[in-house]
Write a protein that holds these residues in place. Structure first.
Motif, PDB file in Angstrom:
ATOM      1  N   ARG A  39       0.741  -1.231   0.003  1.00  0.00           N
ATOM      2  CA  ARG A  39      -0.030  -0.016  -0.078  1.00  0.00           C
ATOM      3  C   ARG A  39       0.823   1.317  -0.047  1.00  0.00           C
ATOM      4  O   ARG A  39       0.475   2.191  -0.768  1.00  0.00           O
ATOM      5  CB  ARG A  39      -0.825   0.152   1.163  1.00  0.00           C
ATOM      6  N   SER A  57      -3.659   5.776  -2.946  1.00  0.00           N
ATOM      7  CA  SER A  57      -3.684   5.933  -1.489  1.00  0.00           C
ATOM      8  C   SER A  57      -5.159   5.772  -0.857  1.00  0.00           C
ATOM      9  O   SER A  57      -6.187   5.553  -1.397  1.00  0.00           O
ATOM     10  CB  SER A  57      -3.484   7.584  -1.101  1.00  0.00           C
ATOM     11  N   GLY A  58      -4.853   5.349   0.367  1.00  0.00           N
ATOM     12  CA  GLY A  58      -6.070   5.235   1.521  1.00  0.00           C
ATOM     13  C   GLY A  58      -6.714   3.811   0.889  1.00  0.00           C
ATOM     14  O   GLY A  58      -6.201   2.747   0.178  1.00  0.00           O
ATOM     15  N   GLU A  59      -8.011   3.917   0.638  1.00  0.00           N
ATOM     16  CA  GLU A  59      -8.879   2.701   0.478  1.00  0.00           C
ATOM     17  C   GLU A  59      -9.008   2.578  -1.033  1.00  0.00           C
ATOM     18  O   GLU A  59      -9.175   1.351  -1.676  1.00  0.00           O
ATOM     19  CB  GLU A  59     -10.277   2.872   0.835  1.00  0.00           C
ATOM     20  N   ARG A  60      -8.350   3.213  -2.027  1.00  0.00           N
ATOM     21  CA  ARG A  60      -8.421   3.395  -3.534  1.00  0.00           C
ATOM     22  C   ARG A  60      -7.382   1.937  -3.625  1.00  0.00           C
ATOM     23  O   ARG A  60      -7.668   1.421  -4.624  1.00  0.00           O
ATOM     24  CB  ARG A  60      -7.788   4.533  -3.922  1.00  0.00           C
ATOM     25  N   GLY A 103       0.902   4.042  -3.080  1.00  0.00           N
ATOM     26  CA  GLY A 103       0.469   5.491  -2.616  1.00  0.00           C
ATOM     27  C   GLY A 103       1.359   6.348  -3.553  1.00  0.00           C
ATOM     28  O   GLY A 103       0.914   7.442  -3.969  1.00  0.00           O
TER      29      GLY A 103
END
Length: 636
Positions: free
Chosen positions: A411, A420-423, A415
């Motif tokens: 992850r 980033s994040g839940e994407r 990024g």
């Protein structure tokens, strides 16, 4: 003029922009820039009346004719040239009225309509349409082929030609270079510079923007700011403000120092001198524009290859092509570690054939291929976007490459590519073309190749991602071979240019900025030869008689090829219809649930099979079309 008065636009709960207050005057050419999702395409929809402002006002002259590129094209039986001429709706209306007046026997009305036809340059419409088609890479035989026989990328070119055919007051172009090669991009630049109307252009190609626009409307943080000058002028102004973001700027300077260290280290070394000088020039340019990209969400770099042998790959007495048809021959071609090569050449000259052959996807027709024992190729091409697995997430794609990797590590890596994040944990089925292209690049980077083969890697990528790719390629320690219509990327990446022309691969002695002049010279020579042959033929009665005899013989010789082309076009129509129906089923969001997993796999397998069939038929269609065109040129 286009007037935006305190205008705001929302999509759902998200405010795209507000307090937009500016005016675009007739004849101005404005580049629209900003991150993906900032509202550029929505602004076009507002101008076209497809969306309405939430607050404020927008106005434009009521009689203005607006042209834009349709995102879909019908699978019609109309010929390519007729489809393009249809873009001039006013001309078609006059022609229809002439037919009706003729049927009614109204001579006076016919006389008026013929005058109107003359006024709109209607008698030259086929010539204007043919010029547009030729400029965008279509051959003469392509003009009479039905629209439904063309693949998706070529239909987008037809839609662009149709928009340019319109005698518009306002032209809206959204990423017009995405499906073009460098030759067509250069032609389009010249056409747009001469366009007399008002132009609004969305593009992520900085050289294209620099050449065409005289103003930039930049969208960020919910605002639209209008800057005078081209894209480089906009960057300089924005630099002064963003350079104040010191922490981000400092990180960027460390990236630049890394490149400077390479230059200082190898400047005096003969074998690396050319690379060092090329990177020094790119570095000077990067130092000027770097502050304008300090807030970019994309930060990644190629890790050093695990092994970096020299030479990496070589071809000797190689004959390249497909289905037994020879496209390129090279006596000797060598790729060494550290090479930075940009590939130039006309559309259809064989650039992609060379790249596919080097990638090992296309076998040699003859000759020898030698690979280093530790060769590791990273190959990027547009068709690889279709080979992603729609039901998998970006993290799951990486886990297929490295099953033992930890999810937090993956992850963090993703990024840097904007996931980033839940994407990073979302299935990629609804991802945009740009997101899929970024994921393919991420997969390529993760594998630490020592030879990069990049065939149009910037299609669908925005300016920030293109800049990040340029930075990462600067510090890459392996070899790069690049095909791209993005001249900024070519300029900042390639130390050496190869020209694919007339079935050979040779060194191009000049710079990427000299390539348009080379193209113009080639076109002038071709036109001069054609005129000379035509004049000789036209001044000889015996020659005309002989030509008619030869044309009859030529039609007889070409008949099998023409017949085969029509058969392939019918096959393509059937396959494309099946693919459209399949795509409709795949767009059902419920299909991606756990209960329908087997059905999804079956549909994906069917689509993959269809894609292979379509690719094979298209390759055969292109080969026979080129063979037909070559025979017509040789015998015509």
């Amino acid at each position: 003029m286009l007037k935006f008065n305190n205008l705001a636009l929302r999509r759902g709960t998200k405010c795209l922009f507000e307090k937009a207050d500016f005016t675009i005057f007739p004849g101005q050419k404005v580049g629209l820039t900003g991150a993906n999702g900032s509202g550029k395409s929505s602004l076009f929809a507002l101008i076209l009346g497809e969306l309405h402002a939430d607050t404020g006002e927008f106005s434009l002259p009521p009689k203005w004719e607006i042209a834009h590129v349709a995102q879909e094209s019908p699978a019609t039986d109309s010929s390519a040239i007729d489809y393009v001429i249809d873009g001039d709706a006013g001309l078609r209306a006059i022609q229809q009225s002439l037919v009706e007046a003729g049927a009614a026997g109204d001579g006076a009305r016919q006389a008026v309509l013929h005058a109107e036809l003359e006024a709109v340059d209607g008698y030259r419409a086929p010539s204007r349409a043919a010029t547009l088609l030729h400029g965008l890479g279509f051959s003469s035989p392509d003009e009479v082929r039905p629209v439904k026989a063309f693949s998706g990328g070529w239909r987008m070119r037809l839609n662009l030609a149709r928009a340019l055919m319109c005698r518009s007051d306002l032209l809206l172009l959204d990423e017009p270079t995405n499906h073009l090669d460098l030759d067509a991009v250069i032609w389009l630049e010249d056409w747009l510079r001469a366009y007399p109307g008002t132009l609004l252009l969305i593009s992520h190609d900085r050289d294209f923007l620099d050449t065409v626009v005289d103003q930039v409307a930049h969208m960020e943080q919910g605002r639209i700011t209008l800057y005078s000058g081209n894209y480089s002028a906009f960057e300089r102004i924005r630099c002064e403000r963003l350079a104040q973001q010191q922490s981000a700027f400092d990180k960027q300077q460390r990236d630049i120092d890394h490149i400077r260290h390479f230059v200082d280290r190898f400047r005096a070394k003969a074998s690396k001198a050319r690379q060092a000088q090329s990177r020094l020039k790119a570095l000077q340019r990067m130092e000027q524009i770097a502050p304008a990209h300090v807030d970019s969400p994309f930060h990644f770099e190629f890790l050093p290859p695990e092994k970096n042998p020299t030479p990496l790959l070589s071809l000797e007495r190689a004959v390249m092509g497909y289905s037994g048809r020879e496209v390129l021959t090279v006596e000797r071609l060598v790729l060494n570690s550290g090479d930075r090569i940009g590939l130039l050449g006309h559309n259809g000259a064989g650039k992609s054939t060379l790249v596919r052959t080097l990638a090992g996807e296309q076998p040699l027709l003859d000759g020898n291929r030698f690979e280093a024992q530790d060769l590791k190729i990273g190959y990027f091409a547009q068709h690889q976007l279709e080979q992603l697995h729609p039901e998998l997430t970006p993290v799951e794609h990486l886990l297929r490459l490295d099953p033992r990797a930890a999810e937090p590590q993956l992850r963090n890596f993703l990024g840097g590519f904007g996931f980033s994040g839940e994407r990073a944990l979302d299935p990629i089925a609804p991802f945009s073309g740009g997101e899929k292209a970024r994921l393919v690049l991420a997969l390529l980077v993760y594998q630490r190749p020592n030879l990069l083969l990049l065939d149009e890697p910037t299609n669908h990528l925005d300016l920030e991602m293109r800049q990040a790719l340029s930075f990462s390629l600067q510090s890459f320690e392996g070899a790069v071979l690049l095909v791209s219509h993005d001249r900024h990327l070519m300029r900042s990446t390639a130390d050496l240019l190869w020209l694919v022309n007339e079935g050979k691969v040779t060194e191009f002695p000049d710079t990427i900025d000299d390539y348009p002049r080379w193209l113009a010279r080639q076109q002038s020579l071709t036109l001069a030869e054609e005129r000379s042959l035509q004049e000789v033929a036209e001044h000889s009665a015996a020659g005309r008689k002989e030509r008619k005899r030869q044309e009859a013989e030529q039609r007889q010789r070409l008949q099998p090829l023409t017949k085969r082309l029509k058969e392939l076009e019918r096959e393509l129509e059937v396959f494309n219809d099946r693919k459209d129906l399949l795509q409709q089923r795949l767009s059902d969001s419920d299909l991606y649930g756990e209960k329908r997993k087997d059905e999804l796999k079956s549909l994906l397998a069917e689509r993959a099979g269809l894609d292979r069939c379509i690719e094979e038929v298209e390759d055969t269609w292109i080969r026979i079309g080129e063979e037909l065109e070559e025979l017509q040129k040789a015998e015509g």
